[in-house]
Design a protein around this motif. Structure first.
Motif, PDB file in Angstrom:
ATOM      1  N   ILE A  99       0.830  -1.208   0.000  1.00 17.37           N
ATOM      2  CA  ILE A  99       0.000   0.000   0.000  1.00 17.37           C
ATOM      3  C   ILE A  99       0.867   1.261   0.000  1.00 17.37           C
ATOM      4  N   VAL A 100       1.963   1.209   0.742  1.00 16.46           N
ATOM      5  CA  VAL A 100       2.886   2.357   0.740  1.00 16.46           C
ATOM      6  C   VAL A 100       3.429   2.589  -0.677  1.00 16.46           C
ATOM      7  N   LEU A 101       3.809   1.498  -1.332  1.00 14.65           N
ATOM      8  CA  LEU A 101       4.358   1.616  -2.690  1.00 14.65           C
ATOM      9  C   LEU A 101       3.325   2.183  -3.669  1.00 14.65           C
ATOM     10  N   LEU A 102       2.105   1.694  -3.569  1.00 12.87           N
ATOM     11  CA  LEU A 102       1.073   2.172  -4.495  1.00 12.87           C
ATOM     12  C   LEU A 102       0.734   3.632  -4.225  1.00 12.87           C
ATOM     13  N   LYS A 103       0.735   4.012  -2.945  1.00 14.56           N
ATOM     14  CA  LYS A 103       0.468   5.420  -2.620  1.00 14.56           C
ATOM     15  C   LYS A 103       1.572   6.339  -3.141  1.00 14.56           C
TER      16      LYS A 103
ATOM     17  N   VAL B 251      -5.260  -9.795  -3.910  1.00 12.39           N
ATOM     18  CA  VAL B 251      -6.331  -9.400  -2.995  1.00 12.39           C
ATOM     19  C   VAL B 251      -7.592 -10.207  -3.295  1.00 12.39           C
ATOM     20  N   ARG B 252      -7.858 -10.393  -4.558  1.00  8.64           N
ATOM     21  CA  ARG B 252      -9.050 -11.148  -4.958  1.00  8.64           C
ATOM     22  C   ARG B 252      -9.013 -12.570  -4.399  1.00  8.64           C
ATOM     23  N   GLU B 253      -7.800 -13.132  -4.434  1.00  8.50           N
ATOM     24  CA  GLU B 253      -7.624 -14.506  -3.967  1.00  8.50           C
ATOM     25  C   GLU B 253      -7.704 -14.585  -2.431  1.00  8.50           C
ATOM     26  N   LEU B 254      -7.085 -13.606  -1.764  1.00 12.94           N
ATOM     27  CA  LEU B 254      -6.970 -13.689  -0.301  1.00 12.94           C
ATOM     28  C   LEU B 254      -8.169 -13.102   0.434  1.00 12.94           C
ATOM     29  N   LEU B 255      -8.830 -12.128  -0.185  1.00 16.73           N
ATOM     30  CA  LEU B 255      -9.977 -11.480   0.466  1.00 16.73           C
ATOM     31  C   LEU B 255     -11.185 -11.506  -0.479  1.00 16.73           C
ATOM     32  N   PRO B 256     -11.823 -12.648  -0.601  1.00 19.22           N
ATOM     33  CA  PRO B 256     -12.930 -12.785  -1.557  1.00 19.22           C
ATOM     34  C   PRO B 256     -14.059 -11.771  -1.338  1.00 19.22           C
ATOM     35  N   ASP B 257     -14.188 -11.268  -0.105  1.00 21.59           N
ATOM     36  CA  ASP B 257     -15.229 -10.265   0.150  1.00 21.59           C
ATOM     37  C   ASP B 257     -15.009  -8.984  -0.647  1.00 21.59           C
ATOM     38  N   LEU B 258     -13.775  -8.755  -1.049  1.00 25.08           N
ATOM     39  CA  LEU B 258     -13.471  -7.513  -1.764  1.00 25.08           C
ATOM     40  C   LEU B 258     -13.495  -7.705  -3.285  1.00 25.08           C
TER      41      LEU B 258
ATOM     42  N   GLU C 196     -11.256   4.067   0.446  1.00 21.99           N
ATOM     43  CA  GLU C 196     -12.148   2.951   0.782  1.00 21.99           C
ATOM     44  C   GLU C 196     -11.463   1.594   0.735  1.00 21.99           C
ATOM     45  N   TRP C 197     -10.669   1.414  -0.307  1.00 17.24           N
ATOM     46  CA  TRP C 197     -10.165   0.070  -0.556  1.00 17.24           C
ATOM     47  C   TRP C 197      -8.929  -0.272   0.276  1.00 17.24           C
ATOM     48  N   PHE C 198      -7.922   0.579   0.254  1.00 15.21           N
ATOM     49  CA  PHE C 198      -6.675   0.294   0.982  1.00 15.21           C
ATOM     50  C   PHE C 198      -6.913   0.008   2.474  1.00 15.21           C
ATOM     51  N   PRO C 199      -7.741   0.812   3.170  1.00 14.38           N
ATOM     52  CA  PRO C 199      -7.936   0.518   4.592  1.00 14.38           C
ATOM     53  C   PRO C 199      -8.493  -0.892   4.822  1.00 14.38           C
ATOM     54  N   GLN C 200      -9.414  -1.322   3.951  1.00  9.82           N
ATOM     55  CA  GLN C 200      -9.974  -2.679   4.109  1.00  9.82           C
ATOM     56  C   GLN C 200      -8.931  -3.742   3.789  1.00  9.82           C
ATOM     57  N   VAL C 201      -8.109  -3.460   2.784  1.00 12.13           N
ATOM     58  CA  VAL C 201      -7.069  -4.418   2.408  1.00 12.13           C
ATOM     59  C   VAL C 201      -6.037  -4.524   3.539  1.00 12.13           C
TER      60      VAL C 201
ATOM     61  N   GLY D 206      -2.906  -7.602   6.704  1.00 11.61           N
ATOM     62  CA  GLY D 206      -1.831  -7.457   7.688  1.00 11.61           C
ATOM     63  C   GLY D 206      -0.483  -7.176   7.041  1.00 11.61           C
ATOM     64  N   ARG D 207       0.436  -6.817   7.929  1.00 11.22           N
ATOM     65  CA  ARG D 207       1.743  -6.308   7.541  1.00 11.22           C
ATOM     66  C   ARG D 207       2.582  -7.256   6.686  1.00 11.22           C
TER      67      ARG D 207
END
Ligand SMILES: [Fe+2]
Ligand SMILES: [Fe+2]
Length: 166
Positions: free
Chosen positions: A6-10, A60-67, A119-124, A129-130
């Motif tokens: 997330i830091v890298l993308l920001k 993210v799609r694989e690890l967090l299917p809710d997203l 919206e997305w990064f905080p949920q991810v 996790g770190r």
């Protein structure tokens, strides 16, 4: 250096948003400078889109299917930006519609970046996790090295074609 995804993308977002502001403040007649800024923003967007499409979104799609719905919407938003980018690449900076098309690209991408960051990064971050974010970040930096820098290069073009025909 942190490889937190997330830091890298920001960091990428910051650089992209800077080219947007520079374009907006370049002034009515700065045709040459605006052409250069659009070239720069296209390069940054091409690389950034690639590492999100190839690494961040599928993980993210694989690890967090809710997203999943957010990921699918993001792919579509990338696709809209890709189409505008492909059109801009074929356009001269003094063309009548060059500034208008660039502004539509800027508005679209700004909206997309805002959604990701607010919206997305905080949920991810909460969901992954770190440690996982560091692993994904390291993978993204690897992908960045082979990322296309111009949308005319095959891997970027392929993405656009895939999105159109599938
Ligand atoms: Fe994105
Ligand atoms: Fe992004």
């Amino acid at each position: 250096m942190s490889t937190d995804a997330i830091v890298l993308l920001k960091n990428d977002h910051k650089e992209i948003l800077r080219t947007f502001r520079d374009f907006e403040s370049a002034g009515e007649n700065a045709t040459k400078r605006k052409g250069q800024l659009v070239e720069k923003m296209i390069e940054l967007l091409t690389v950034h889109t690639y590492i999100e499409n190839e690494v961040m979104y599928p993980r993210v799609r694989e690890l967090l299917p809710d997203l999943e719905d957010d990921v699918l919407e993001s792919y579509e938003e990338h696709h809209v930006a890709d189409v505008l980018v492909m059109e801009l690449v074929g356009m001269k900076p003094d063309a009548e519609r060059f500034d208008a098309k660039t502004m539509v690209l800027i508005e679209n991408v700004r909206h997309h970046i805002e959604e990701e960051e607010e919206e997305w990064f905080p949920q991810v971050r909460e969901g992954l996790g770190r440690k996982t974010l560091q692993e994904i970040g390291a993978e993204m930096e690897k992908a960045r090295r082979k990322a296309p820098r111009k949308p005319s290069q095959p891997s970027a073009l392929k993405k656009t074609v895939d999105a159109v025909v599938s």
